[in-house]
Design a protein around this motif. Structure first.
Motif, PDB file in Angstrom:
ATOM      1  N   VAL A   1       0.868  -1.169   0.000  1.00 12.64           N
ATOM      2  CA  VAL A   1       0.000   0.000   0.000  1.00 12.64           C
ATOM      3  C   VAL A   1       0.913   1.230   0.000  1.00 12.64           C
ATOM      4  CG1 VAL A   1      -0.275   0.017   2.515  1.00 12.64           C
ATOM      5  CG2 VAL A   1      -2.004   1.096   1.083  1.00 12.64           C
ATOM      6  N   ALA A   2       0.551   2.212  -0.814  1.00 11.73           N
ATOM      7  CA  ALA A   2       1.331   3.451  -0.885  1.00 11.73           C
ATOM      8  C   ALA A   2       0.485   4.575  -0.310  1.00 11.73           C
ATOM      9  CB  ALA A   2       1.708   3.773  -2.330  1.00 11.73           C
ATOM     10  N   GLY A   3       1.145   5.475   0.382  1.00 13.05           N
ATOM     11  CA  GLY A   3       0.460   6.622   0.950  1.00 13.05           C
ATOM     12  C   GLY A   3       1.273   7.879   0.742  1.00 13.05           C
ATOM     13  N   ALA A   4       0.584   9.006   0.699  1.00  6.03           N
ATOM     14  CA  ALA A   4       1.252  10.299   0.554  1.00  6.03           C
ATOM     15  C   ALA A   4       0.716  11.228   1.619  1.00  6.03           C
ATOM     16  CB  ALA A   4       0.982  10.878  -0.828  1.00  6.03           C
ATOM     17  N   GLU A   5       1.613  12.022   2.176  1.00  8.65           N
ATOM     18  CA  GLU A   5       1.222  12.999   3.171  1.00  8.65           C
ATOM     19  C   GLU A   5       2.034  14.256   2.949  1.00  8.65           C
ATOM     20  OE1 GLU A   5      -1.130  13.707   4.716  1.00  8.65           O
ATOM     21  OE2 GLU A   5      -0.927  14.052   6.824  1.00  8.65           O
ATOM     22  N   PHE A   6       1.417  15.398   3.224  1.00 12.08           N
ATOM     23  CA  PHE A   6       2.065  16.687   3.015  1.00 12.08           C
ATOM     24  C   PHE A   6       1.710  17.596   4.178  1.00 12.08           C
ATOM     25  CE2 PHE A   6       2.043  21.052   1.372  1.00 12.08           C
ATOM     26  CZ  PHE A   6       3.350  21.136   0.908  1.00 12.08           C
TER      27      PHE A   6
ATOM     28  N   LEU B   1       9.555   1.272   1.807  1.00 12.27           N
ATOM     29  CA  LEU B   1      10.275   2.371   1.171  1.00 12.27           C
ATOM     30  C   LEU B   1       9.640   3.688   1.598  1.00 12.27           C
ATOM     31  CD1 LEU B   1      12.443   3.047  -1.030  1.00 12.27           C
ATOM     32  CD2 LEU B   1      10.596   2.878  -2.704  1.00 12.27           C
ATOM     33  N   ILE B   2      10.457   4.645   1.984  1.00 17.38           N
ATOM     34  CA  ILE B   2       9.991   5.993   2.322  1.00 17.38           C
ATOM     35  C   ILE B   2      10.885   6.961   1.555  1.00 17.38           C
ATOM     36  CG2 ILE B   2       9.659   7.720   4.121  1.00 17.38           C
ATOM     37  CD1 ILE B   2       9.382   5.415   6.134  1.00 17.38           C
ATOM     38  N   PHE B   3      10.261   7.862   0.807  1.00 10.18           N
ATOM     39  CA  PHE B   3      11.059   8.869   0.107  1.00 10.18           C
ATOM     40  C   PHE B   3      10.349  10.209   0.159  1.00 10.18           C
ATOM     41  CE2 PHE B   3       8.795   6.173  -2.848  1.00 10.18           C
ATOM     42  CZ  PHE B   3       8.187   7.023  -3.754  1.00 10.18           C
ATOM     43  N   PRO B   4      11.134  11.297   0.225  1.00 11.73           N
ATOM     44  CA  PRO B   4      10.540  12.625   0.381  1.00 11.73           C
ATOM     45  C   PRO B   4       9.926  13.134  -0.915  1.00 11.73           C
ATOM     46  CG  PRO B   4      12.916  12.807   0.230  1.00 11.73           C
ATOM     47  CD  PRO B   4      12.601  11.344   0.236  1.00 11.73           C
ATOM     48  N   TYR B   5       8.862  13.907  -0.747  1.00 12.39           N
ATOM     49  CA  TYR B   5       8.243  14.606  -1.868  1.00 12.39           C
ATOM     50  C   TYR B   5       7.616  15.867  -1.298  1.00 12.39           C
ATOM     51  CZ  TYR B   5       5.590  15.520  -6.119  1.00 12.39           C
ATOM     52  OH  TYR B   5       5.085  16.092  -7.257  1.00 12.39           O
ATOM     53  N   ASP B   6       8.011  17.022  -1.811  1.00  8.02           N
ATOM     54  CA  ASP B   6       7.659  18.293  -1.171  1.00  8.02           C
ATOM     55  C   ASP B   6       6.449  18.998  -1.775  1.00  8.02           C
ATOM     56  OD1 ASP B   6       8.769  19.055  -3.555  1.00  8.02           O
ATOM     57  OD2 ASP B   6      10.221  20.437  -2.695  1.00  8.02           O
ATOM     58  N   ARG B   7       5.528  18.242  -2.364  1.00 10.57           N
ATOM     59  CA  ARG B   7       4.303  18.833  -2.914  1.00 10.57           C
ATOM     60  C   ARG B   7       3.095  18.054  -2.401  1.00 10.57           C
ATOM     61  NH1 ARG B   7       4.917  21.744  -8.287  1.00 10.57           N
ATOM     62  NH2 ARG B   7       2.713  21.267  -8.397  1.00 10.57           N
ATOM     63  N   PRO B   8       1.951  18.724  -2.234  1.00  5.82           N
ATOM     64  CA  PRO B   8       0.744  17.997  -1.830  1.00  5.82           C
ATOM     65  C   PRO B   8       0.254  17.108  -2.968  1.00  5.82           C
ATOM     66  CG  PRO B   8       0.240  20.300  -2.262  1.00  5.82           C
ATOM     67  CD  PRO B   8       1.720  20.163  -2.375  1.00  5.82           C
ATOM     68  N   VAL B   9      -0.050  15.865  -2.667  1.00  7.67           N
ATOM     69  CA  VAL B   9      -0.453  14.885  -3.673  1.00  7.67           C
ATOM     70  C   VAL B   9      -1.976  14.798  -3.724  1.00  7.67           C
ATOM     71  CG1 VAL B   9      -0.368  12.427  -4.278  1.00  7.67           C
ATOM     72  CG2 VAL B   9       1.688  13.591  -3.450  1.00  7.67           C
TER      73      VAL B   9
END
Length: 188
Positions: free
Chosen positions: A21-26, A47-55
């Motif tokens: 399961v994949a999740g995104a949080e901002f 796996l955890i990787f950074p992403y600096d935009r709201p998904v």
């Protein structure tokens, strides 16, 4: 207990085999976020990787090797679509798009990725666009405009796209962009 229960408003997607399961949080202040892929049975992070935009949309490819994210900049109403390697977190390609896109999805073999703005509150212009990309290259395969739509879908082999526009189902050829079929509007 799933890892994602710690988030207040996560976006979630299961892999097609149900194992991940994949999740995104901002978070707005400071602007930062993460994309997390976890084991679906235990919630253990894989796996955890950074992403600096709201998904606004996230999903696995049918074979589980890729993950897409769609984000909208609320100030400029522009979008960023990223195709990630779901095993390493590396970006395969990133597309900046000049309209807000709030939804995306793969066709059945993962060769095409379609996206559109299905949120009436995000875009108040006279028309909106849907776009279909070739996932191997990131090249646009088709764009089309619509006034309102309930959704889009791409056929199994990635040659046609269908959308319900203003209540009428329509089908286009991705190769030519020609409308192939319009069915009578659905009235309830």
């Amino acid at each position: 207990k799933l890892l994602f229960t710690m988030f207040s408003d996560p976006l979630l997607a299961f892999s097609s085999d149900g194992s991940r399961v994949a999740g995104a949080e901002f978070f707005d202040d400071p602007p930062e976020g993460d994309i997390i892929i976890a084991a679906a049975d235990s919630g253990s992070p894989i796996l955890i990787f950074p992403y600096d935009r709201p998904v606004s949309s996230i999903g696995f490819s049918p074979n589980g090797n890729s993950l897409f994210t769609v984000s909208v900049d609320e100030g400029t109403l522009t979008s960023e679509v990223v195709l990630w390697d779901a095993r390493s977190g590396d970006r395969r390609w990133t597309i900046a798009y000049d309209q807000p896109l709030t939804w995306a999805g793969f066709n059945a073999d993962g060769s095409r990725l379609g996206a559109a703005n299905l949120d009436e509150f995000v875009w108040a212009g006279p028309s909106r666009e849907a776009v279909v990309w070739d996932t191997a290259s990131g090249e646009v395969a088709l764009t089309f405009s619509f006034e309102t739509t309930a959704g889009i879908t791409i056929d199994r082999d990635g040659t046609r796209v269908a959308a319900i526009q203003n209540g009428a189902p329509r089908v286009w050829s991705i190769a030519s962009g020609q409308e192939l079929l319009t069915l009578p509007a659905v009235v309830s």
